[in-house]
Design a protein around this motif. Sequence first.
Motif, PDB file in Angstrom:
ATOM      1  N   SER A  80     -28.075 -14.678  29.379  1.00  0.00           N
ATOM      2  CA  SER A  80     -26.723 -15.153  29.690  1.00  0.00           C
ATOM      3  C   SER A  80     -26.049 -14.391  30.814  1.00  0.00           C
ATOM      4  O   SER A  80     -24.858 -14.574  31.052  1.00  0.00           O
ATOM      5  N   GLY A  81     -26.794 -13.516  31.495  1.00  0.00           N
ATOM      6  CA  GLY A  81     -26.188 -12.745  32.569  1.00  0.00           C
ATOM      7  C   GLY A  81     -25.189 -11.723  32.072  1.00  0.00           C
ATOM      8  O   GLY A  81     -24.346 -11.241  32.829  1.00  0.00           O
ATOM      9  N   THR A  82     -25.293 -11.382  30.791  1.00  0.00           N
ATOM     10  CA  THR A  82     -24.341 -10.450  30.167  1.00  0.00           C
ATOM     11  C   THR A  82     -24.713  -9.013  30.488  1.00  0.00           C
ATOM     12  O   THR A  82     -25.876  -8.630  30.433  1.00  0.00           O
ATOM     13  N   GLU A  83     -23.699  -8.206  30.832  1.00  0.00           N
ATOM     14  CA  GLU A  83     -23.906  -6.809  31.202  1.00  0.00           C
ATOM     15  C   GLU A  83     -23.026  -5.909  30.357  1.00  0.00           C
ATOM     16  O   GLU A  83     -21.836  -6.174  30.178  1.00  0.00           O
ATOM     17  N   VAL A  84     -23.610  -4.845  29.824  1.00  0.00           N
ATOM     18  CA  VAL A  84     -22.884  -3.877  29.002  1.00  0.00           C
ATOM     19  C   VAL A  84     -22.842  -2.542  29.746  1.00  0.00           C
ATOM     20  O   VAL A  84     -23.886  -2.004  30.131  1.00  0.00           O
ATOM     21  N   LEU A  85     -21.642  -2.021  29.969  1.00  0.00           N
ATOM     22  CA  LEU A  85     -21.473  -0.737  30.649  1.00  0.00           C
ATOM     23  C   LEU A  85     -20.460   0.113  29.897  1.00  0.00           C
ATOM     24  O   LEU A  85     -19.432  -0.398  29.436  1.00  0.00           O
ATOM     25  N   ALA A  86     -20.751   1.402  29.785  1.00  0.00           N
ATOM     26  CA  ALA A  86     -19.817   2.330  29.150  1.00  0.00           C
ATOM     27  C   ALA A  86     -19.626   3.543  30.047  1.00  0.00           C
ATOM     28  O   ALA A  86     -20.497   3.879  30.860  1.00  0.00           O
ATOM     29  N   TYR A  87     -18.494   4.188  29.905  1.00  0.00           N
ATOM     30  CA  TYR A  87     -18.215   5.389  30.696  1.00  0.00           C
ATOM     31  C   TYR A  87     -17.200   6.256  29.946  1.00  0.00           C
ATOM     32  O   TYR A  87     -16.503   5.788  29.031  1.00  0.00           O
ATOM     33  N   VAL A  88     -17.114   7.522  30.333  1.00  0.00           N
ATOM     34  CA  VAL A  88     -16.150   8.439  29.724  1.00  0.00           C
ATOM     35  C   VAL A  88     -14.792   8.224  30.385  1.00  0.00           C
ATOM     36  O   VAL A  88     -14.657   8.325  31.606  1.00  0.00           O
ATOM     37  N   SER A  89     -13.789   7.900  29.588  1.00  0.00           N
ATOM     38  CA  SER A  89     -12.452   7.643  30.113  1.00  0.00           C
ATOM     39  C   SER A  89     -11.444   8.719  29.727  1.00  0.00           C
ATOM     40  O   SER A  89     -10.313   8.706  30.205  1.00  0.00           O
ATOM     41  N   GLN A  90     -11.861   9.643  28.872  1.00  0.00           N
ATOM     42  CA  GLN A  90     -10.957  10.731  28.482  1.00  0.00           C
ATOM     43  C   GLN A  90     -11.760  11.914  27.972  1.00  0.00           C
ATOM     44  O   GLN A  90     -12.738  11.757  27.248  1.00  0.00           O
TER      45      GLN A  90
ATOM     46  N   ARG B 297     -15.231  29.784  26.251  1.00  0.00           N
ATOM     47  CA  ARG B 297     -14.551  30.390  25.102  1.00  0.00           C
ATOM     48  C   ARG B 297     -15.310  30.147  23.809  1.00  0.00           C
ATOM     49  O   ARG B 297     -14.837  30.506  22.730  1.00  0.00           O
ATOM     50  N   GLY B 298     -16.459  29.512  23.899  1.00  0.00           N
ATOM     51  CA  GLY B 298     -17.243  29.221  22.707  1.00  0.00           C
ATOM     52  C   GLY B 298     -16.653  28.117  21.867  1.00  0.00           C
ATOM     53  O   GLY B 298     -16.915  28.023  20.663  1.00  0.00           O
ATOM     54  N   ASP B 299     -15.867  27.234  22.499  1.00  0.00           N
ATOM     55  CA  ASP B 299     -15.195  26.168  21.765  1.00  0.00           C
ATOM     56  C   ASP B 299     -15.693  24.802  22.271  1.00  0.00           C
ATOM     57  O   ASP B 299     -16.626  24.721  23.060  1.00  0.00           O
ATOM     58  N   SER B 300     -15.054  23.725  21.820  1.00  0.00           N
ATOM     59  CA  SER B 300     -15.460  22.380  22.213  1.00  0.00           C
ATOM     60  C   SER B 300     -14.255  21.468  22.290  1.00  0.00           C
ATOM     61  O   SER B 300     -13.171  21.807  21.800  1.00  0.00           O
ATOM     62  N   VAL B 301     -14.442  20.288  22.898  1.00  0.00           N
ATOM     63  CA  VAL B 301     -13.373  19.299  23.001  1.00  0.00           C
ATOM     64  C   VAL B 301     -13.924  17.912  22.674  1.00  0.00           C
ATOM     65  O   VAL B 301     -15.130  17.675  22.728  1.00  0.00           O
ATOM     66  N   GLY B 302     -13.015  17.003  22.367  1.00  0.00           N
ATOM     67  CA  GLY B 302     -13.386  15.624  22.107  1.00  0.00           C
ATOM     68  C   GLY B 302     -13.220  14.775  23.346  1.00  0.00           C
ATOM     69  O   GLY B 302     -12.851  15.261  24.427  1.00  0.00           O
ATOM     70  N   GLY B 303     -13.506  13.481  23.199  1.00  0.00           N
ATOM     71  CA  GLY B 303     -13.388  12.574  24.335  1.00  0.00           C
ATOM     72  C   GLY B 303     -13.396  11.130  23.895  1.00  0.00           C
ATOM     73  O   GLY B 303     -13.551  10.822  22.707  1.00  0.00           O
ATOM     74  N   VAL B 304     -13.216  10.239  24.855  1.00  0.00           N
ATOM     75  CA  VAL B 304     -13.193   8.811  24.594  1.00  0.00           C
ATOM     76  C   VAL B 304     -14.175   8.115  25.528  1.00  0.00           C
ATOM     77  O   VAL B 304     -14.224   8.417  26.726  1.00  0.00           O
ATOM     78  N   VAL B 305     -14.949   7.196  24.964  1.00  0.00           N
ATOM     79  CA  VAL B 305     -15.866   6.369  25.749  1.00  0.00           C
ATOM     80  C   VAL B 305     -15.325   4.944  25.775  1.00  0.00           C
ATOM     81  O   VAL B 305     -15.045   4.357  24.728  1.00  0.00           O
ATOM     82  N   THR B 306     -15.143   4.409  26.970  1.00  0.00           N
ATOM     83  CA  THR B 306     -14.754   3.013  27.144  1.00  0.00           C
ATOM     84  C   THR B 306     -16.008   2.186  27.387  1.00  0.00           C
ATOM     85  O   THR B 306     -16.872   2.585  28.175  1.00  0.00           O
ATOM     86  N   CYS B 307     -16.119   1.055  26.725  1.00  0.00           N
ATOM     87  CA  CYS B 307     -17.269   0.175  26.907  1.00  0.00           C
ATOM     88  C   CYS B 307     -16.777  -1.222  27.246  1.00  0.00           C
ATOM     89  O   CYS B 307     -15.842  -1.732  26.617  1.00  0.00           O
ATOM     90  N   ILE B 308     -17.395  -1.829  28.259  1.00  0.00           N
ATOM     91  CA  ILE B 308     -17.029  -3.193  28.658  1.00  0.00           C
ATOM     92  C   ILE B 308     -18.258  -4.099  28.589  1.00  0.00           C
ATOM     93  O   ILE B 308     -19.391  -3.641  28.709  1.00  0.00           O
ATOM     94  N   VAL B 309     -17.983  -5.378  28.370  1.00  0.00           N
ATOM     95  CA  VAL B 309     -19.040  -6.395  28.368  1.00  0.00           C
ATOM     96  C   VAL B 309     -18.621  -7.483  29.342  1.00  0.00           C
ATOM     97  O   VAL B 309     -17.603  -8.156  29.140  1.00  0.00           O
ATOM     98  N   ARG B 310     -19.381  -7.648  30.410  1.00  0.00           N
ATOM     99  CA  ARG B 310     -19.095  -8.684  31.402  1.00  0.00           C
ATOM    100  C   ARG B 310     -19.991  -9.897  31.162  1.00  0.00           C
ATOM    101  O   ARG B 310     -21.144  -9.768  30.766  1.00  0.00           O
TER     102      ARG B 310
END
Length: 302
Positions: A63-73, A120-133
């Motif tokens: 169907s020509g469908t494309e799935v792409l994700a990226y880090v947005s935060q 500092r030996g610590d960590s952080v969170g994040g957000v992944v945005t995913c789109i479907v064209r």
Amino acid sequence: MMPFYFQDYKKMSIAYRPSHADATYDMKYGVRAVQGGGRSSARETIGRVASGAIAKKILKQFSGTEVLAYVSQVQQVLLPDGSVDHDTVTLDQIESNIVRCPNPEYAEKMIAAIDAVRIRGDSVGGVVTCIVRNAPRGLGSPVFDKLEAELAKAVMSVPASKGFELGSGFSGAFLTGSEHNDEFYTDEHGRIRTRTNRSGGIQGGISNGEIINMRVAFKPTPAISRKQHTVTREKKEIELLVHGRHDPCVAPRAVPVVEAMVALVLVDQLMAQYAQCNLFPINAELQEPLSLGFPNFEPAMI
């Protein structure tokens, strides 16, 4: 001499790592995998990504469908609205840096934020945005198997995921109906479209042909190189220092996993849509046949 991985996990064999699945696995099964976390480890996602790669090929051909994700935060570093064009963003832009953010300016800010906590030996969170064209219209079902529900279940099964939004998500709660509604129009090709896409490409649990867009929040990596309070299996309170190599932010690594899970859901939905609505269409004028990848295919008619 003990292998390095065993040394890294030796102390953890007697104590529960904060925010890991050690304690809950014991509470449910009475046994847990100490070396690496077993099925709660992100190592298990290799099978998801492998099968998702096949699913993406099927979607593209059929169907020509494309799935792409990226880090947005990453922590407080958030891509501004509109800074990524979902109609034109490419895989090469996403993969151009280690944080998998298609905006170079904000990619550098994200990398700096991750490095700041890493030292500092610590960590952080994040957000992944995913789109479907180019998602076919009609995928999903009206009640219990809504497309967004299937997508949410899939991506929330990924390790470290903690939140899911589709379209306007939680920000839609701040709007009125007149501000949020996606008004319809007919484009130059005679297709029914929406002028805005706050619905995120899904209405009533069914895809409407617009770009499907979702956001998945990932918690900070729980394995950090700082002392933390915990308890042993014998319920004794102790301090635990986790050794080994751990990502200070899991979001960049989660990008291909999110893509894979979304692609797998869509392939399932394509098969269901073909069987339910395209073998014997009721209203051929509105029901679009799934035939882009097969030019000689014609759905059966009643």
